[in-house]
Write an enzyme that holds these catalytic residues in place. Structure first.
Site, PDB file in Angstrom:
ATOM      1  N   GLU A  27      12.547  -1.544   0.995  1.00 11.77           N
ATOM      2  CA  GLU A  27      12.898  -2.163  -0.286  1.00 11.77           C
ATOM      3  C   GLU A  27      13.210  -1.163  -1.392  1.00 11.77           C
ATOM      4  OE1 GLU A  27      10.491  -5.445  -1.636  1.00 11.77           O
ATOM      5  OE2 GLU A  27       9.884  -5.905   0.401  1.00 11.77           O
ATOM      6  N   ASP A 100       8.442  -5.392   2.779  1.00  8.78           N
ATOM      7  CA  ASP A 100       6.992  -5.561   2.661  1.00  8.78           C
ATOM      8  C   ASP A 100       6.469  -6.676   3.564  1.00  8.78           C
ATOM      9  OD1 ASP A 100       6.913  -3.543   0.823  1.00  8.78           O
ATOM     10  OD2 ASP A 100       6.817  -4.851  -0.927  1.00  8.78           O
ATOM     11  N   ASP A 102       4.777  -9.395   3.443  1.00  6.71           N
ATOM     12  CA  ASP A 102       4.306 -10.597   2.761  1.00  6.71           C
ATOM     13  C   ASP A 102       5.447 -11.602   2.756  1.00  6.71           C
ATOM     14  OD1 ASP A 102       6.053  -9.623   0.808  1.00  6.71           O
ATOM     15  OD2 ASP A 102       4.449  -8.906  -0.491  1.00  6.71           O
ATOM     16  N   GLU A 104       7.479 -12.661   0.444  1.00  5.31           N
ATOM     17  CA  GLU A 104       8.698 -12.209  -0.227  1.00  5.31           C
ATOM     18  C   GLU A 104       9.437 -11.201   0.643  1.00  5.31           C
ATOM     19  OE1 GLU A 104      10.728 -13.631  -3.342  1.00  5.31           O
ATOM     20  OE2 GLU A 104       8.591 -14.023  -3.065  1.00  5.31           O
ATOM     21  N   TYR A 316      -1.255  -0.922   1.285  1.00  2.00           N
ATOM     22  CA  TYR A 316      -0.495  -1.923   0.531  1.00  2.00           C
ATOM     23  C   TYR A 316      -1.364  -2.564  -0.546  1.00  2.00           C
ATOM     24  CZ  TYR A 316       3.017  -5.565  -0.226  1.00  2.00           C
ATOM     25  OH  TYR A 316       3.967  -6.385  -0.769  1.00  2.00           O
ATOM     26  N   ARG A 318      -0.971  -5.311  -2.473  1.00  3.70           N
ATOM     27  CA  ARG A 318      -1.000  -6.759  -2.718  1.00  3.70           C
ATOM     28  C   ARG A 318      -1.769  -7.425  -1.580  1.00  3.70           C
ATOM     29  NH1 ARG A 318       4.290  -5.229  -4.165  1.00  3.70           N
ATOM     30  NH2 ARG A 318       4.630  -5.357  -6.414  1.00  3.70           N
ATOM     31  N   HIS A 361      -3.408  -8.340   5.032  1.00  2.00           N
ATOM     32  CA  HIS A 361      -3.524  -6.895   4.851  1.00  2.00           C
ATOM     33  C   HIS A 361      -4.987  -6.493   4.729  1.00  2.00           C
ATOM     34  CE1 HIS A 361       0.793  -6.531   4.120  1.00  2.00           C
ATOM     35  NE2 HIS A 361       0.695  -7.576   3.335  1.00  2.00           N
TER      36      HIS A 361
END
Length: 729
Positions: A27, A100, A102, A104, A316, A318, A361
């Site tokens: 990203e 990532d 997740d 998104e 990570y 988040r 995570h």
């Protein structure tokens, strides 16, 4: 010989150049740089810069008649980058989508897969990792997988739901309140919480109470104790007279130690950070906003140049889980055994993962414990080091022995009064051994001489002190994130954006690090809550998160979830559009102020950044100015106090309109109340001791006044006021 060597080298280079590379798409450029360093030859790593394909901003783009299917387009300004990635994919032997791990990130990978497979025959796979380290990246590349459609559907459901709510409520606000306003599903609930708390703050009436401390002495050693009992009960001192009566009664009494108690307390280490706990700790200990915390954590995660090596320093950032991999446990236990062998527990310590945690995570931790804060400080900025330090300390301490503290409490009798003093010290540091931010005050609290029951002490002085009960505290970044997490509103990735959006729209401002709703925010909140109570509430927002989790687990069809919501919502929207009060124009108020440029009446208007005065002669006259907040208290001055901002950072302060003839300034915003003692205006203040309270701005008045009004920034503020005055002229 040299010619032969050169020919051989050229042939080798040509052979390498002709071989197709594996394309890895992440990203961000920083992450791409770190990963490319780890993978070496044979791999090309490119950045998508986030979403390349998304819903258009200019229209709803949701087909509500056909299963709420979204209409995706290439994001404006990203077509060139997408074509470059398609070209790179065409020239590659394999494509690995490494966005990532997740919802998104999964959606980004899904969109890229659809866009790239039209242009290449290369195999396209998905890889995920929790940390950017050579081992994690190489392992991920060895084991590519498929895109998780259920995770993509969960992201799609959230995106469509938010679009349906935002793109329908915003036009309602344009029609009923003011053009340019906007509303969001989750942000509006957060705004409601902030507005409801503000109402509690405004309605709170403080009660006066007093405390009584006294100095005692054993020989040359002095210490202070506080009145804890009077005539066998807890004292309730409502006035200065009540305190003085006690002092008068006991001032000549013998002071005798009547009780000494020692207690030992075990303090257990805490779990590694989750996103919300990291944001709370960074706000409370470092003064960081949630947005700043996540920006710095992103930098630490994506990679920092440590000497000749680029290292992703943390996992990570988040996450709502405290789970830790066995590899990381082995790493930290090995480090502890070498550096603090006496503080290594016999077995690893495990922490319970919350019921609502997605557990995708690990908890936030350093990727390598060997990179201690001291060993990397020369490579980090000050803020990077501060954030990394608390992450490192939190993780390492989480696998260490308990700490123990010993508290000694002493009761001293003087007539009918009993005073108590306590002192604490760590009897065993345990996990505190690695927490460098632990202050000496936390290690030792209070300092007592050796005392015995029955021992007589001397008294030195009494200290009566006035206090006022504290009302409910406004939300800060830390307490807002904590509340959002506890109520199930949003997810780790959304806590910081929720607060940022409210600030960016000027529905909320920060004052003394507290979140305060603006007048505009209060108006919008009232309309939305009154019109859509079933949507702008905590339960609905929390239930949506649970439904999204079900979509991700393939227990709920995403567009069925949207359909159940949209029918009743659209019906209510149509009703409100027809029946709700139209506030357009009613927010403008005529005033007695006269425009100094054209002589017409000034009007109080609500703008993007709050209320201001504008000439009623607009558009012929464009004169605007700040609203007077209070009369200037300086004797002989007929000016008014208005808000101004410093140059650069835009910090707000308050000065007289007659500057430079009158140089009165205040760092505190005037409120519409005047001091009953001296007639100057009152301001609202905040400190940790007293919380929110109102105080007279007059430095010579003692009406709830705190010392230290002057500031070294006064001259800078006055200089800025001069610049603003020149602009107005």
């Amino acid at each position: 010989m040299a010619a032969r060597t050169e020919k051989k080298s050229t042939a080798k280079k040509s052979k390498t150049a002709g071989k197709k590379q594996t394309l890895v798409i992440v990203e961000s450029p920083a992450k791409a740089k770190t990963i490319e360093h780890y993978l070496g030859t044979g791999y090309t790593v490119k950045a998508s810069m986030g979403h390349l394909i998304d819903l258009p901003k200019s229209r709803l783009a949701i087909d509500v008649e056909n299963g709420f299917q979204p209409e995706y387009i290439t994001v404006r300004g990203r077509a060139k980058l997408l074509k470059e990635l398609q070209k790179d994919a065409k020239n590659s032997s394999e494509v690995l989508l490494a966005s990532d791990n997740d919802r998104e990130g999964e959606a980004i990978a899904w969109h890229l897969n659809r866009a790239l497979k039209e242009k290449t025959d290369a195999k396209i796979s998905r890889i995920v990792f929790n940390e950017i380290t050579p081992v994690a990246i190489k392992e991920a590349v060895k084991c590519p997988g498929e895109i998780e459609e259920s995770k993509v559907n969960a992201q799609k459901a959230r995106r469509v739901l938010d679009r349906l709510v935002g793109y329908n409520l915003s036009p309602l606000l344009w029609k009923k309140v003011k053009n340019g306003l906007s509303a969001g599903r989750v942000q509006s609930v957060a705004l409601r919480l902030i507005c409801e708390r503000e109402k509690e703050v405004e309605d709170f009436i403080p009660d006066e109470y007093w405390t009584l401390d006294a100095d005692f002495a054993k020989g040359k050693t002095k210490f202070t104790a506080q009145l804890s009992q009077y005539k066998g009960a807890k004292p309730e001192l409502k006035s200065e007279k009540a305190v003085n009566d006690i002092i008068e009664e006991i001032k000549n009494s013998k002071c005798v130690v009547i009780d000494i108690k020692e207690t030992e307390k075990t303090v257990r280490p805490k779990a590694p950070f989750t996103t919300s706990k990291l944001q709370q700790a960074a706000a409370n200990r470092l003064g960081f906003t949630s947005r700043k915390t996540m920006q710095i954590a992103q930098q630490l995660y994506e990679g920092i140049q440590i000497g000749s090596t680029r290292v992703g320093l943390i996992t990570y950032m988040r996450t709502d889980s405290v789970r830790i991999s066995q590899t990381a446990i082995d790493d930290v236990r090995s480090w502890i055994s070498e550096n603090y062998p006496d503080e290594l527990p016999p077995e690893k310590i495990e922490y319970a993962v919350g019921k609502s945690a997605q557990d995708a995570h690990e908890g936030i931790r350093p990727t390598y414990v060997k990179y201690t804060p001291d060993s990397v400080k020369e490579y980090l900025t000050r803020d990077q080091l501060r954030l990394y330090s608390i992450i490192w300390e939190k993780f390492v301490s989480s696998q260490m022995n308990n700490a123990k503290s010993k508290t000694t409490s002493v009761d001293i009798q003087a007539g009918d009064a009993v005073f108590r003093v306590s002192a604490s010290k760590l009897s065993r540091k345990g996990f505190y051994s690695v927490i460098k931010t632990l202050s000496s005050k936390e290690e030792v609290t209070g300092n007592l001489p050796s005392l015995k029951v029955g021992e007589e002490l001397g008294t030195q002085k009494f200290y009566p002190e006035q206090h006022f009960t504290q009302g409910p505290a406004r939300y800060t970044d830390a307490s807002m994130v904590k509340t959002l997490e506890e109520k199930g509103i949003g997810r780790p990735s959304t806590y910081a954006p929720i607060i940022s959006v409210l600030l960016d729209r000027y529905y909320v401002t920060r004052s003394n690090k507290q979140l305060v709703p603006t007048q505009l925010g209060k108006i919008i909140c009232r309309i939305l809550v009154e019109s859509f109570p079933e949507v702008i509430n905590e339960k609905f927002t929390s239930d949506v998160e649970l439904d999204l989790d079900k979509v991700e687990r393939n227990e709920l069809v995403w567009n069925n979830m949207i359909g159940d919501f949209f029918g009743p919502f659209k019906q209510r929207l149509d009703e409100v559009t027809e029946t709700a009060e139209n506030l357009k124009g009613t927010l403008d108020e005529p005033t007695d102020e006269v425009c100094e440029k054209c002589g017409k009446q000034m009007v109080k208007k609500l703008g993007r950044f709050g209320y201001f005065l504008a000439c009623s002669g607009f558009p012929e006259c464009h004169n605007t100015k700040s609203i007077p907040l209070a009369k200037c208290p300086r004797e002989g001055c007929n000016g008014s106090i208005v808000a101004r901002k410093t140059k650069g950072r835009g910090k707000e302060f308050y000065g007289c309109t007659n500057y430079p003839d009158c140089n009165f300034i205040s760092h505190f915003k005037p409120i519409d109340v005047y001091c009953p003692k001296c007639g100057w205006f009152l301001v609202e203040k905040f400190d940790k001791k007293n919380g929110n309270y109102k105080s007279c701005i007059n430095p010579d008045c003692d009406y709830l006044h705190s010392a230290g009004e002057s500031s070294e920034n006064d001259s800078a503020l006055l200089a800025q006021a001069a610049l603003e005055s020149k602009k107005e002229e």
